[in-house]
Design a protein around this motif. Structure first.
Motif, PDB file in Angstrom:
ATOM      1  N   LYS A 178       0.836  -1.209   0.000  1.00 34.32           N
ATOM      2  CA  LYS A 178       0.000   0.000   0.000  1.00 34.32           C
ATOM      3  C   LYS A 178       0.867   1.253   0.000  1.00 34.32           C
ATOM      4  CE  LYS A 178      -3.485  -0.287   2.731  1.00 34.32           C
ATOM      5  NZ  LYS A 178      -4.315  -0.320   3.971  1.00 34.32           N
ATOM      6  N   MET A 179       1.898   1.252   0.843  1.00 36.01           N
ATOM      7  CA  MET A 179       2.793   2.402   0.940  1.00 36.01           C
ATOM      8  C   MET A 179       3.564   2.619  -0.361  1.00 36.01           C
ATOM      9  SD  MET A 179       5.731   3.093   3.823  1.00 36.01           S
ATOM     10  CE  MET A 179       6.959   1.976   3.106  1.00 36.01           C
ATOM     11  N   LEU A 180       4.049   1.533  -0.946  1.00 33.70           N
ATOM     12  CA  LEU A 180       4.828   1.641  -2.180  1.00 33.70           C
ATOM     13  C   LEU A 180       3.998   2.172  -3.340  1.00 33.70           C
ATOM     14  CD1 LEU A 180       7.015  -1.576  -2.010  1.00 33.70           C
ATOM     15  CD2 LEU A 180       7.851   0.780  -2.066  1.00 33.70           C
ATOM     16  N   LYS A 181       2.760   1.755  -3.434  1.00 29.43           N
ATOM     17  CA  LYS A 181       1.899   2.256  -4.506  1.00 29.43           C
ATOM     18  C   LYS A 181       1.721   3.765  -4.389  1.00 29.43           C
ATOM     19  CE  LYS A 181      -0.629  -2.089  -5.072  1.00 29.43           C
ATOM     20  NZ  LYS A 181      -1.891  -2.829  -4.804  1.00 29.43           N
ATOM     21  N   LEU A 182       1.597   4.252  -3.161  1.00 27.74           N
ATOM     22  CA  LEU A 182       1.461   5.692  -2.950  1.00 27.74           C
ATOM     23  C   LEU A 182       2.784   6.413  -3.207  1.00 27.74           C
ATOM     24  CD1 LEU A 182      -0.731   5.462   0.255  1.00 27.74           C
ATOM     25  CD2 LEU A 182      -1.426   6.587  -1.870  1.00 27.74           C
ATOM     26  N   CYS A 183       3.891   5.802  -2.797  1.00 32.55           N
ATOM     27  CA  CYS A 183       5.210   6.398  -3.070  1.00 32.55           C
ATOM     28  C   CYS A 183       5.456   6.498  -4.570  1.00 32.55           C
ATOM     29  CB  CYS A 183       6.309   5.587  -2.406  1.00 32.55           C
ATOM     30  SG  CYS A 183       6.370   5.755  -0.603  1.00 32.55           S
ATOM     31  N   LYS A 184       5.036   5.492  -5.298  1.00 33.60           N
ATOM     32  CA  LYS A 184       5.171   5.507  -6.755  1.00 33.60           C
ATOM     33  C   LYS A 184       4.291   6.608  -7.351  1.00 33.60           C
ATOM     34  CE  LYS A 184       4.752   2.409 -10.768  1.00 33.60           C
ATOM     35  NZ  LYS A 184       4.425   1.008 -11.184  1.00 33.60           N
ATOM     36  N   GLN A 185       3.070   6.726  -6.846  1.00 30.66           N
ATOM     37  CA  GLN A 185       2.139   7.730  -7.354  1.00 30.66           C
ATOM     38  C   GLN A 185       2.660   9.147  -7.116  1.00 30.66           C
ATOM     39  OE1 GLN A 185      -1.801   7.401  -5.667  1.00 30.66           O
ATOM     40  NE2 GLN A 185      -2.390   9.472  -6.282  1.00 30.66           N
ATOM     41  N   TYR A 186       3.197   9.389  -5.905  1.00 32.73           N
ATOM     42  CA  TYR A 186       3.622  10.740  -5.530  1.00 32.73           C
ATOM     43  C   TYR A 186       5.132  10.966  -5.712  1.00 32.73           C
ATOM     44  CZ  TYR A 186      -1.024  11.315  -3.470  1.00 32.73           C
ATOM     45  OH  TYR A 186      -2.395  11.398  -3.273  1.00 32.73           O
ATOM     46  N   GLU A 187       5.816   9.957  -6.250  1.00 36.53           N
ATOM     47  CA  GLU A 187       7.262  10.035  -6.499  1.00 36.53           C
ATOM     48  C   GLU A 187       8.038  10.350  -5.220  1.00 36.53           C
ATOM     49  OE1 GLU A 187       7.500  12.884  -9.727  1.00 36.53           O
ATOM     50  OE2 GLU A 187       7.384  11.254 -11.188  1.00 36.53           O
ATOM     51  N   VAL A 188       7.811   9.525  -4.212  1.00 33.04           N
ATOM     52  CA  VAL A 188       8.463   9.665  -2.910  1.00 33.04           C
ATOM     53  C   VAL A 188       9.492   8.548  -2.752  1.00 33.04           C
ATOM     54  CG1 VAL A 188       8.113   9.640  -0.409  1.00 33.04           C
ATOM     55  CG2 VAL A 188       6.431  10.754  -1.904  1.00 33.04           C
ATOM     56  N   PRO A 189      10.754   8.880  -2.483  1.00 32.03           N
ATOM     57  CA  PRO A 189      11.789   7.837  -2.376  1.00 32.03           C
ATOM     58  C   PRO A 189      11.660   7.014  -1.109  1.00 32.03           C
ATOM     59  CG  PRO A 189      12.711   9.985  -1.879  1.00 32.03           C
ATOM     60  CD  PRO A 189      11.300  10.238  -2.343  1.00 32.03           C
ATOM     61  N   VAL A 190      12.173   5.795  -1.175  1.00 34.05           N
ATOM     62  CA  VAL A 190      12.191   4.873  -0.043  1.00 34.05           C
ATOM     63  C   VAL A 190      13.614   4.367   0.144  1.00 34.05           C
ATOM     64  CG1 VAL A 190       9.802   4.153  -0.424  1.00 34.05           C
ATOM     65  CG2 VAL A 190      11.671   2.855  -1.486  1.00 34.05           C
ATOM     66  N   ILE A 191      13.840   3.683   1.248  1.00 35.12           N
ATOM     67  CA  ILE A 191      15.143   3.068   1.485  1.00 35.12           C
ATOM     68  C   ILE A 191      14.936   1.675   2.060  1.00 35.12           C
ATOM     69  CG2 ILE A 191      15.390   4.043   3.820  1.00 35.12           C
ATOM     70  CD1 ILE A 191      18.443   4.379   3.004  1.00 35.12           C
ATOM     71  N   MET A 192      15.728   0.727   1.587  1.00 34.04           N
ATOM     72  CA  MET A 192      15.713  -0.614   2.149  1.00 34.04           C
ATOM     73  C   MET A 192      16.655  -0.658   3.348  1.00 34.04           C
ATOM     74  SD  MET A 192      15.811  -3.005  -1.284  1.00 34.04           S
ATOM     75  CE  MET A 192      17.335  -2.272  -1.926  1.00 34.04           C
TER      76      MET A 192
END
Length: 239
Positions: A178-192
């Motif tokens: 759920k979080m990743l789909k929103l990050c993709k939509q809003y172009e928000v970076p993540v970190i592993m």
């Protein structure tokens, strides 16, 4: 996917981990990492180190075995106002601050309370990463979290330990998706982050890779590929 850094690890100082700084750094070197974060649990985690430990991190070299080190902390979010368990004068000395919700430090609240706690931690000028925001014990409004992370220049973590088959946090895969789909939509970076508490887990993100692939998540939004890009991100948050 290029994966050369791991910013979420713990040593003996955290109280429930099993190796030293030197052992963790050596493991990182052997695995080809270029950057390692040592982020001990902050004082309100039972068994962890005293505030004095964090005040003395300046004595630790910032490179071991050819691996650059960031010495910091995994802070505990202590209440629904997002207060943390180290004072500002200590936080400003840290190379890196992760903020996380842990059951020993805060009881699960309502979705609104949990979300407010995380967003207020995101707003803290010294917090660069929100650790394991996928913990199903704490229901969150992920759209609000993602938008706050974008506004305040904070990375949301994909925690390898959370996604392990024997992981103890519930509903992590569903929440991360759920979080990743929103990050993709809003172009928000993540970190592993590995959340390693032992050398064998340093640099391990193998539980995260399949989810990124399944969701066709853009590699350019995963911050593990470049030390320079990551450091510039942290620098920008801290001004």
């Amino acid at each position: 996917m290029k994966d050369i850094l791991d910013l979420h690890t713990h040593t003996l100082a955290s109280g429930h981990a099993y190796n030293t700084i030197f052992e963790m750094a050596k493991a990182a070197s052997e695995k080809g990492l270029k950057l390692l974060g040592i982020t001990e649990h902050a004082p309100n985690m039972p068994g962890s180190c005293h505030e004095y430990y964090f005040c003395n991190l300046h004595v630790v070299p910032r490179e071991l075995y050819g691996v650059k080190l960031l010495m910091g902390t995994e802070l505990n979010i202590m209440d629904y106002d997002g207060n943390l368990d180290l004072p500002e004068d200590v936080l400003k000395k840290m190379d890196l601050c992760i903020a996380s919700i842990h059951p020993p430090c805060i009881e699960p609240g309502t979705k609104e309370e949990n979300t407010r706690a995380v967003i207020n931690a995101i707003k803290n000028p010294y917090v660069s990463i929100i650790g394991h925001p996928d913990d199903g014990r704490y229901e969150l409004d992920y759209e609000q979290i993602v938008l706050a992370a974008k506004e305040h220049h904070v990375l949301l973590e994909l925690n390898n330990s959370s996604l392990a088959p024997n992981g103890f946090r519930p509903n992590t895969r569903e929440n991360d998706a759920k979080m990743l789909k929103l990050c993709k939509q809003y172009e928000v970076p993540v970190i592993m982050g590995s959340d390693a508490h032992i050398t064998f887990d340093v640099g391990r993100h193998d539980n995260v890779y399949p989810l990124l692939k399944e969701l066709d998540f853009p590699e350019e939004l995963v911050m593990n590929s470049s030390v320079e890009k990551l450091m510039e991100f942290i620098k920008r948050k801290r001004g």
